[in-house]
Design an enzyme around this catalytic site. Structure first.
Site, PDB file in Angstrom:
ATOM      1  N   HIS A   1       0.822  -1.207   0.000  1.00 49.97           N
ATOM      2  CA  HIS A   1       0.000   0.000   0.000  1.00 49.97           C
ATOM      3  C   HIS A   1       0.862   1.264   0.000  1.00 49.97           C
ATOM      4  O   HIS A   1       2.014   1.255   0.448  1.00 49.97           O
ATOM      5  CB  HIS A   1      -0.951  -0.016   1.193  1.00 49.97           C
ATOM      6  CG  HIS A   1      -2.060  -1.010   1.024  1.00 49.97           C
ATOM      7  ND1 HIS A   1      -3.196  -1.014   1.794  1.00 49.97           N
ATOM      8  CD2 HIS A   1      -2.211  -2.032   0.133  1.00 49.97           C
ATOM      9  CE1 HIS A   1      -3.999  -1.995   1.393  1.00 49.97           C
ATOM     10  NE2 HIS A   1      -3.413  -2.634   0.395  1.00 49.97           N
TER      11      HIS A   1
ATOM     12  N   GLU B   1       0.796   3.967   1.740  1.00 50.87           N
ATOM     13  CA  GLU B   1       1.254   4.451   3.046  1.00 50.87           C
ATOM     14  C   GLU B   1       2.460   3.648   3.531  1.00 50.87           C
ATOM     15  O   GLU B   1       3.426   4.215   4.063  1.00 50.87           O
ATOM     16  CB  GLU B   1       0.128   4.325   4.091  1.00 50.87           C
ATOM     17  CG  GLU B   1      -1.159   5.040   3.722  1.00 50.87           C
ATOM     18  CD  GLU B   1      -2.117   4.202   2.887  1.00 50.87           C
ATOM     19  OE1 GLU B   1      -1.657   3.379   2.064  1.00 50.87           O
ATOM     20  OE2 GLU B   1      -3.333   4.384   3.045  1.00 50.87           O
TER      21      GLU B   1
ATOM     22  N   CYS C   1      -6.321   1.848   4.921  1.00 51.57           N
ATOM     23  CA  CYS C   1      -6.942   0.602   5.380  1.00 51.57           C
ATOM     24  C   CYS C   1      -6.480   0.325   6.818  1.00 51.57           C
ATOM     25  O   CYS C   1      -5.599   1.005   7.333  1.00 51.57           O
ATOM     26  CB  CYS C   1      -6.567  -0.553   4.451  1.00 51.57           C
ATOM     27  SG  CYS C   1      -4.862  -1.108   4.683  1.00 51.57           S
TER      28      CYS C   1
ATOM     29  N   CYS D   1      -2.707  -0.372   7.216  1.00 51.88           N
ATOM     30  CA  CYS D   1      -1.898   0.847   7.127  1.00 51.88           C
ATOM     31  C   CYS D   1      -2.096   1.704   8.372  1.00 51.88           C
ATOM     32  O   CYS D   1      -1.143   2.345   8.838  1.00 51.88           O
ATOM     33  CB  CYS D   1      -2.245   1.639   5.872  1.00 51.88           C
ATOM     34  SG  CYS D   1      -1.594   0.860   4.383  1.00 51.88           S
TER      35      CYS D   1
END
Ligand SMILES: O=c1[nH]c(=O)n([C@H]2C[C@H](O)[C@@H](COP(=O)(O)O)O2)cc1CO
Ligand SMILES: [Zn+2]
Length: 156
Positions: free
Chosen positions: A79, A81, A107, A110
């Site tokens: 992801h 992040e 999410c 993260c």
């Protein structure tokens, strides 16, 4: 003497546009996410976008979803992040209290990672998964860990 320019973009806009620029690198055909981490002195610490792990070429990668977890992109993609944190070359102590600008609400995985990296604030653009189980868990984690979050709108 001419007066100073007054129509400069805000810091929020600047960092969010950096996150958007990062998202434009994503090869995910469905959702492109960008993240930009800025410290309390308005310095960019790092940027990232959702992509495949190094060595797993994002051009050949099958970007689909499938019932078979082995063939579902979600199980392979890093992801935005997480990439922004992993791309950071400095000391994690300097990330304490920093703000992460994300084009999509993080999410729950993260969210945990951001908390643990010392991020103090999440600024997001889109929250298209608002109300889903994952999204609720994510907000629960941020709330309970004292990480604030707010949405921004860009003027153009
Ligand atoms: O916090 C996030 N950060 C992030 O990079 N992503 C990425 C993972 C996937 O590549 C894509 C989500 O794909 P989709 O919307 O098709 O489920 O966005 C998704 C989220 C949250 O959903
Ligand atoms: Zn995530």
């Amino acid at each position: 003497m001419p007066g100073k320019r007054t129509d400069v973009i805000s810091w929020d806009e600047f960092f969010m546009k950096a996150a958007i620029a990062a998202s434009l690198r994503s090869k995910d055909p469905n959702t492109q996410v960008g993240a930009c981490i800025a410290d309390t002195n308005h310095r960019i610490l790092s940027v990232g976008y959702n992509g495949t792990p190094r060595g797993l070429g994002d051009d050949e990668f099958p970007w689909g979803t499938a019932d078979d977890p082995l063939h579902d992109k979600h199980n392979y993609v890093i992801h935005a992040e997480a990439n922004a944190i992993l791309n950071y070359r400095g000391s994690l102590k300097d990330m304490t209290g920093a703000t992460v600008y994300v084009t999509l609400f993080p999410c729950h995985e993260c969210a945990k990672t951001l908390v643990q990296a010392g991020i103090g604030e999440v600024v997001y653009l889109d929250d298209k998964y608002d109300g889903t189980e994952d999204n609720l868990i994510s907000k629960n984690i941020l709330d309970r860990c004292g990480v604030s979050y707010r949405q921004v709108e860009l003027s153009e």
